[in-house]
Each structure stands twice: as structure tokens, then as C-alpha cells.
Design an enzyme around this catalytic site. Structure first.
Site, mmCIF file in Angstrom:
data_model
loop_
_atom_site.group_PDB
_atom_site.id
_atom_site.type_symbol
_atom_site.label_atom_id
_atom_site.label_comp_id
_atom_site.label_asym_id
_atom_site.label_seq_id
_atom_site.Cartn_x
_atom_site.Cartn_y
_atom_site.Cartn_z
ATOM 1 N NE ARG A 24 -6.397 6.144 5.009
ATOM 2 C CZ ARG A 24 -6.107 6.550 3.781
ATOM 3 N NH1 ARG A 24 -7.012 7.145 3.041
ATOM 4 N NH2 ARG A 24 -4.909 6.383 3.276
ATOM 5 C CG ASN A 42 -5.345 9.078 7.037
ATOM 6 O OD1 ASN A 42 -5.726 8.180 7.763
ATOM 7 N ND2 ASN A 42 -4.365 8.912 6.167
#
Length: 95
Positions: A24, A42
Site C-alpha cells: 500500500r 487491505n
């Protein structure tokens, strides 16, 4: 994929070993370099969902990077959806 010259939204679901490896953060860095706004988070099933808005060219470049071999972890596949920009996002965050 939309063919107009305005901003668009690209939503991508990235599967593989992409959680707990800096994916990320890496995605956020690439998106900011491309001038995109949005977020990466996520999901409960182990994927990372990426939402990016900006020019079609920048979104396509981010998608290519997500599918590339230089990502953290290991990407097994990416599925994307294209839509009109909602214009409600600012910056790029990790969720």
C-alpha cells in the site's frame, strides 16, 4: 475503458502476497508521483483494493506498475474497473 479526455476513476483489486509487505505504501508513492488521488486498502480476503482518480494516462501507468515485477511482495493478478471520476478525493491515502 472510458475514451474521453477528462479525469477517470480506476478501481483495481490486486491479489497475491500483497499484505504486510509495504504494497500500500509503494502504491501510494507511485500514485503521488503520477499526480493521482485516491487510496489503497487491505481487504479481508487478502487482496489490496486501489482506487485512483486522475488522467487516463496516469491511471493506465499506475495499473501497469501494479502488474509489473517491481512491486513489493508478489502479484498474482490484477482486475480493474473503469468509471467516471467522482471528484471527491484529495491526496492519496493508505487505509
Amino acid at each position: 475503458m472510458p475514451q474521453d479526455s477528462g479525469d477517470i476513476r480506476m478501481t483495481a483489486w490486486v491479489r497475491g502476497t500483497v499484505q504486510g509487505v509495504g504494497f500500500r505504501w509503494w502504491t501510494r508513492s507511485r500514485a503521488l508521483e503520477l499526480g493521482l488521488v485516491g487510496w489503497a486498502r487491505n481487504t479481508e480476503d487478502g487482496r489490496v483494493e486501489v482506487v485512483a482518480e486522475g488522467s487516463e494516462e496516469a491511471c493506465v501507468k499506475l495499473l501497469d506498475l501494479l502488474r509489473g515485477c517491481d512491486t513489493p511482495g508478489k502479484v498474482d493478478g490484477v482486475v480493474e474497473r473503469w468509471s467516471e471520476s467522482r471528484g471527491s478525493l484529495g491526496g492519496f491515502s493508505e487505509r
